[in-house]
Design a protein around this motif. Structure first.
Motif, PDB file in Angstrom:
ATOM      1  N   GLU A  14     -83.560  37.039   8.247  1.00  0.00           N
ATOM      2  CA  GLU A  14     -84.788  36.503   8.839  1.00  0.00           C
ATOM      3  C   GLU A  14     -84.537  35.608  10.054  1.00  0.00           C
ATOM      4  OE1 GLU A  14     -87.802  37.401   7.789  1.00  0.00           O
ATOM      5  OE2 GLU A  14     -86.992  38.591   6.149  1.00  0.00           O
ATOM      6  N   VAL A  15     -83.289  35.585  10.531  1.00  0.00           N
ATOM      7  CA  VAL A  15     -82.938  34.685  11.631  1.00  0.00           C
ATOM      8  C   VAL A  15     -82.271  35.500  12.734  1.00  0.00           C
ATOM      9  CG1 VAL A  15     -81.735  32.569  12.273  1.00  0.00           C
ATOM     10  CG2 VAL A  15     -82.564  32.861   9.935  1.00  0.00           C
ATOM     11  N   VAL A  36     -70.358  24.256   7.113  1.00  0.00           N
ATOM     12  CA  VAL A  36     -71.635  23.556   7.234  1.00  0.00           C
ATOM     13  C   VAL A  36     -72.500  24.399   8.164  1.00  0.00           C
ATOM     14  CG1 VAL A  36     -72.817  21.466   7.998  1.00  0.00           C
ATOM     15  CG2 VAL A  36     -70.570  21.299   6.907  1.00  0.00           C
ATOM     16  N   LEU A  37     -73.609  24.881   7.640  1.00  0.00           N
ATOM     17  CA  LEU A  37     -74.536  25.687   8.415  1.00  0.00           C
ATOM     18  C   LEU A  37     -75.842  24.902   8.537  1.00  0.00           C
ATOM     19  CD1 LEU A  37     -75.008  29.383   8.464  1.00  0.00           C
ATOM     20  CD2 LEU A  37     -77.026  27.999   8.151  1.00  0.00           C
ATOM     21  N   THR A  38     -76.307  24.727   9.769  1.00  0.00           N
ATOM     22  CA  THR A  38     -77.529  23.971  10.019  1.00  0.00           C
ATOM     23  C   THR A  38     -78.476  24.844  10.817  1.00  0.00           C
ATOM     24  OG1 THR A  38     -76.183  21.972  10.182  1.00  0.00           O
ATOM     25  CG2 THR A  38     -78.450  21.827  10.971  1.00  0.00           C
ATOM     26  N   GLN A  39     -79.727  24.870  10.416  1.00  0.00           N
ATOM     27  CA  GLN A  39     -80.761  25.575  11.173  1.00  0.00           C
ATOM     28  C   GLN A  39     -81.917  24.620  11.428  1.00  0.00           C
ATOM     29  OE1 GLN A  39     -82.500  29.062   9.351  1.00  0.00           O
ATOM     30  NE2 GLN A  39     -83.842  29.428  11.096  1.00  0.00           N
ATOM     31  N   THR A  40     -82.281  24.476  12.680  1.00  0.00           N
ATOM     32  CA  THR A  40     -83.484  23.738  13.032  1.00  0.00           C
ATOM     33  C   THR A  40     -84.501  24.740  13.519  1.00  0.00           C
ATOM     34  OG1 THR A  40     -82.798  23.366  15.315  1.00  0.00           O
ATOM     35  CG2 THR A  40     -82.148  21.694  13.686  1.00  0.00           C
ATOM     36  N   THR A  69     -88.954  27.244   5.722  1.00  0.00           N
ATOM     37  CA  THR A  69     -87.615  26.852   5.287  1.00  0.00           C
ATOM     38  C   THR A  69     -87.177  27.602   4.034  1.00  0.00           C
ATOM     39  OG1 THR A  69     -88.530  24.957   4.097  1.00  0.00           O
ATOM     40  CG2 THR A  69     -87.725  24.568   6.330  1.00  0.00           C
ATOM     41  N   ASP A  70     -88.101  27.951   3.155  1.00  0.00           N
ATOM     42  CA  ASP A  70     -87.729  28.689   1.945  1.00  0.00           C
ATOM     43  C   ASP A  70     -87.147  30.054   2.298  1.00  0.00           C
ATOM     44  OD1 ASP A  70     -88.509  26.633   0.266  1.00  0.00           O
ATOM     45  OD2 ASP A  70     -90.507  27.467  -0.082  1.00  0.00           O
ATOM     46  N   TRP A 128     -80.036  32.638   4.370  1.00  0.00           N
ATOM     47  CA  TRP A 128     -78.689  32.094   4.538  1.00  0.00           C
ATOM     48  C   TRP A 128     -77.897  32.168   3.243  1.00  0.00           C
ATOM     49  CZ3 TRP A 128     -76.970  32.599   8.943  1.00  0.00           C
ATOM     50  CH2 TRP A 128     -77.717  32.320  10.077  1.00  0.00           C
ATOM     51  N   TYR A 129     -78.544  31.964   2.125  1.00  0.00           N
ATOM     52  CA  TYR A 129     -77.853  32.074   0.844  1.00  0.00           C
ATOM     53  C   TYR A 129     -77.264  33.482   0.704  1.00  0.00           C
ATOM     54  CZ  TYR A 129     -76.942  32.143  -4.145  1.00  0.00           C
ATOM     55  OH  TYR A 129     -76.327  32.280  -5.366  1.00  0.00           O
TER      56      TYR A 129
END
Length: 85
Positions: free
Chosen positions: A13-14, A53-57, A64-65, A71-72
């Protein structure tokens, strides 16, 4: 920089947008949305392997869900592939 993010760093989804920062082999960041960044950072762990460490803004109100689920799945797939080697 500016090239699309490699497929291995994206999730269902990204979408992979232009790379904004690279510090091989420890960091890759890319823009997935005009108001959002995905950032992968690989560093030393606590004695049991590397730490990811994975960060998404994202824009205000982004789902976010759905992002967490995507990502999971992506990280689970990555971990399984690493265990094969």
């Amino acid at each position: 920089m500016g090239a699309p993010a490699p497929a291995g760093f994206t999730a269902r989804e990204v979408p992979g947008g232009p790379v904004t920062e690279v510090r091989a082999p420890a960091l890759l960041a890319y823009r997935w949305h005009p108001d959002g960044i995905v950032r992968w950072e690989l560093g030393r762990g606590t004695g049991h392997g590397a730490r990811l460490v994975l960060t998404q803004t994202g824009p205000r109100g982004f789902d976010t869900d759905t992002a967490l689920e995507s990502w999971y799945d992506r990280i689970e797939h990555l971990a399984a592939r690493l265990l094969e080697n």
